[in-house]
Design a protein around this motif. Structure first.
Motif, PDB file in Angstrom:
ATOM      1  N   THR A 143       0.767  -1.301   0.255  1.00 29.97           N
ATOM      2  CA  THR A 143       0.389  -0.147   0.157  1.00 29.97           C
ATOM      3  C   THR A 143       0.747   1.347  -0.278  1.00 29.97           C
ATOM      4  OG1 THR A 143      -1.555  -1.325   1.390  1.00 29.97           O
ATOM      5  CG2 THR A 143      -2.337   2.092   1.769  1.00 29.97           C
ATOM      6  N   ALA A 144       0.408   2.280  -1.008  1.00 26.83           N
ATOM      7  CA  ALA A 144       1.148   3.775  -1.209  1.00 26.83           C
ATOM      8  C   ALA A 144       0.501   4.185   0.601  1.00 26.83           C
ATOM      9  CB  ALA A 144       0.901   4.329  -2.254  1.00 26.83           C
ATOM     10  N   GLU A 145       1.715   5.419   0.703  1.00 25.09           N
ATOM     11  CA  GLU A 145       2.077   5.999   1.446  1.00 25.09           C
ATOM     12  C   GLU A 145       0.176   6.729   1.832  1.00 25.09           C
ATOM     13  OE1 GLU A 145       5.825   5.644   0.207  1.00 25.09           O
ATOM     14  OE2 GLU A 145       3.999   5.974  -0.746  1.00 25.09           O
ATOM     15  N   PRO A 146       0.227   7.605   2.844  1.00 27.51           N
ATOM     16  CA  PRO A 146      -1.594   8.227   2.489  1.00 27.51           C
ATOM     17  C   PRO A 146      -1.718   9.322   2.032  1.00 27.51           C
ATOM     18  CG  PRO A 146      -0.472   7.107   5.434  1.00 27.51           C
ATOM     19  CD  PRO A 146       0.538   7.356   4.268  1.00 27.51           C
ATOM     20  N   GLU A 147      -0.072   9.685   1.496  1.00 27.76           N
ATOM     21  CA  GLU A 147      -0.478  11.061   0.867  1.00 27.76           C
ATOM     22  C   GLU A 147      -1.509  10.713  -0.601  1.00 27.76           C
ATOM     23  OE1 GLU A 147       4.217  10.893   1.415  1.00 27.76           O
ATOM     24  OE2 GLU A 147       1.533  10.455   2.880  1.00 27.76           O
ATOM     25  N   HIS A 148      -0.553  10.099  -0.373  1.00 29.78           N
ATOM     26  CA  HIS A 148      -1.318   9.355  -2.325  1.00 29.78           C
ATOM     27  C   HIS A 148      -2.129   8.840  -2.319  1.00 29.78           C
ATOM     28  CE1 HIS A 148       3.118  10.036  -3.241  1.00 29.78           C
ATOM     29  NE2 HIS A 148       3.056   9.172  -2.558  1.00 29.78           N
ATOM     30  N   HIS A 149      -3.408   8.459  -1.747  1.00 33.18           N
ATOM     31  CA  HIS A 149      -4.749   7.880  -1.404  1.00 33.18           C
ATOM     32  C   HIS A 149      -5.912   8.971  -1.443  1.00 33.18           C
ATOM     33  CE1 HIS A 149      -4.129   3.937   0.578  1.00 33.18           C
ATOM     34  NE2 HIS A 149      -2.658   4.438   0.405  1.00 33.18           N
ATOM     35  N   ASP A 150      -6.512   9.139  -2.522  1.00 29.03           N
ATOM     36  CA  ASP A 150      -7.479   9.832  -3.096  1.00 29.03           C
ATOM     37  C   ASP A 150      -7.045  11.181  -3.218  1.00 29.03           C
ATOM     38  OD1 ASP A 150      -9.707   8.160  -2.321  1.00 29.03           O
ATOM     39  OD2 ASP A 150      -9.086   8.789  -0.640  1.00 29.03           O
ATOM     40  N   TYR A 151      -5.670  11.099  -4.338  1.00 28.50           N
ATOM     41  CA  TYR A 151      -5.460  12.551  -4.551  1.00 28.50           C
ATOM     42  C   TYR A 151      -5.904  13.469  -5.467  1.00 28.50           C
ATOM     43  CZ  TYR A 151      -1.162  15.214  -5.861  1.00 28.50           C
ATOM     44  OH  TYR A 151      -0.666  16.664  -5.693  1.00 28.50           O
ATOM     45  N   TYR A 152      -6.634  12.541  -6.387  1.00 32.65           N
ATOM     46  CA  TYR A 152      -6.937  13.934  -7.085  1.00 32.65           C
ATOM     47  C   TYR A 152      -8.397  14.692  -6.220  1.00 32.65           C
ATOM     48  CZ  TYR A 152     -10.376  15.416 -11.045  1.00 32.65           C
ATOM     49  OH  TYR A 152     -11.116  15.681 -11.291  1.00 32.65           O
ATOM     50  N   ALA A 153      -8.900  13.331  -5.573  1.00 32.05           N
ATOM     51  CA  ALA A 153     -10.375  14.320  -4.599  1.00 32.05           C
ATOM     52  C   ALA A 153      -9.957  15.113  -3.949  1.00 32.05           C
ATOM     53  CB  ALA A 153     -10.559  13.009  -4.344  1.00 32.05           C
ATOM     54  N   ARG A 154      -8.725  15.170  -3.732  1.00 35.09           N
ATOM     55  CA  ARG A 154      -7.962  16.106  -2.461  1.00 35.09           C
ATOM     56  C   ARG A 154      -7.981  17.269  -3.263  1.00 35.09           C
ATOM     57  NH1 ARG A 154      -3.697  14.780  -0.001  1.00 35.09           N
ATOM     58  NH2 ARG A 154      -3.361  12.481  -0.616  1.00 35.09           N
ATOM     59  N   PRO A 156      -7.971  18.392  -6.578  1.00 33.86           N
ATOM     60  CA  PRO A 156      -8.539  18.400  -8.290  1.00 33.86           C
ATOM     61  C   PRO A 156      -7.949  19.595  -8.519  1.00 33.86           C
ATOM     62  CG  PRO A 156      -9.942  19.529  -6.300  1.00 33.86           C
ATOM     63  CD  PRO A 156      -8.986  18.768  -5.658  1.00 33.86           C
ATOM     64  N   TYR A 157      -7.701  21.328  -8.243  1.00 31.31           N
ATOM     65  CA  TYR A 157      -7.348  21.674  -9.047  1.00 31.31           C
ATOM     66  C   TYR A 157      -5.701  21.480  -9.220  1.00 31.31           C
ATOM     67  CZ  TYR A 157     -11.582  22.946  -8.512  1.00 31.31           C
ATOM     68  OH  TYR A 157     -12.955  22.787  -8.292  1.00 31.31           O
ATOM     69  N   GLN A 158      -4.531  21.125  -8.657  1.00 36.46           N
ATOM     70  CA  GLN A 158      -3.586  21.286  -9.301  1.00 36.46           C
ATOM     71  C   GLN A 158      -3.058  21.095 -10.121  1.00 36.46           C
ATOM     72  OE1 GLN A 158      -1.208  18.139  -9.761  1.00 36.46           O
ATOM     73  NE2 GLN A 158       0.903  18.574  -8.960  1.00 36.46           N
ATOM     74  N   GLY A 159      -1.530  21.849 -10.722  1.00 38.01           N
ATOM     75  CA  GLY A 159      -2.159  21.408 -12.077  1.00 38.01           C
ATOM     76  C   GLY A 159      -2.011  19.925 -13.328  1.00 38.01           C
ATOM     77  N   TYR A 160      -1.039  19.036 -12.150  1.00 39.72           N
ATOM     78  CA  TYR A 160      -0.863  18.170 -12.310  1.00 39.72           C
ATOM     79  C   TYR A 160      -2.727  16.901 -12.862  1.00 39.72           C
ATOM     80  CZ  TYR A 160       0.452  12.927 -13.236  1.00 39.72           C
ATOM     81  OH  TYR A 160       0.664  10.918 -14.268  1.00 39.72           O
ATOM     82  N   CYS A 161      -3.282  17.239 -11.454  1.00 38.72           N
ATOM     83  CA  CYS A 161      -4.843  16.821 -11.929  1.00 38.72           C
ATOM     84  C   CYS A 161      -5.274  17.555 -13.153  1.00 38.72           C
ATOM     85  CB  CYS A 161      -5.149  17.504 -10.529  1.00 38.72           C
ATOM     86  SG  CYS A 161      -4.394  15.874  -9.382  1.00 38.72           S
ATOM     87  N   MET A 162      -5.233  18.705 -13.217  1.00 43.25           N
ATOM     88  CA  MET A 162      -5.673  19.418 -14.421  1.00 43.25           C
ATOM     89  C   MET A 162      -5.868  18.200 -15.594  1.00 43.25           C
ATOM     90  SD  MET A 162      -6.789  22.878 -12.314  1.00 43.25           S
ATOM     91  CE  MET A 162      -7.835  23.743 -14.113  1.00 43.25           C
TER      92      MET A 162
END
Length: 181
Positions: A143-154, A156-162
């Motif tokens: 399992t990846a570190e907690p900061e990688h879970h639900d990354y997009y949901a948390r 959504p306006y970060q450059g990579y996500c957009m």
């Protein structure tokens, strides 16, 4: 298969480039009960993101997808997977380059292996180009570190996500509207 709140649960592990993207797609799929980002296929115990990104551990960024096969079958899960990443590029998805971004299916049983091979053949025929998706049997899932879970949901306006995740989600919504949860 396990029991999950009365539902049958089947698990498959998928590597489609950055696990943030793959997780974001499968979080929206009807019949998917859980999506967990992590690492599989490497030779180091308890890998972390930095080590995996170095390419030295042999791990692939993956998501463990738990789904109810009475709602969505494995072939449909794989169809969505192949439609939302490029299975023809070796160890890369767009600007994400490295062995950790390989396209891979870690099947959990012989039935999934058969379905995966059938879907890969169909995708290859449809695209008219070789599919380089790796087909592996069950492997240890870290399992990846907690900061990688639900990354997009948390974020959504970060450059990579957009720039990267949102177009994949738009493609999913357009082609698989009936599978939106």
């Amino acid at each position: 298969m396990n029991d999950h709140k009365g539902a049958k649960v089947e698990t498959i592990v998928l590597g489609g480039g950055c696990f943030w993207c793959t997780e974001a797609v499968f979080k929206q799929v009807r019949g998917v009960l859980a999506v967990t980002p992590g690492y599989a296929g490497g030779h180091v115990s308890n890998p972390d993101y930095q080590a995996v990104c170095s390419g030295a551990t042999g791990h692939i960024e993956v998501v463990k997808v738990e789904f109810d096969p009475q709602v969505i079958d494995c072939a449909t899960v794989l169809g969505i997977f192949f439609a939302t990443h490029d299975p023809t590029t070796l160890n890369r998805q767009g600007a994400d380059v490295g062995t950790q971004y390989a396209s891979a299916v870690f099947y959990q049983n012989d039935d999934q292996k058969t379905v995966a091979q059938r879907v890969i053949n169909a995708v290859q025929e449809q695209l008219g180009r070789p599919v380089v998706t790796q087909l592996h049997g069950p492997a240890t899932f870290w399992t990846a570190e907690p900061e990688h879970h639900d990354y997009y949901a948390r974020n959504p306006y970060q450059g990579y996500c957009m720039a990267v995740i949102e177009p994949k989600l738009a493609k999913f919504r357009q082609h698989y509207r009936e599978w939106l949860s």
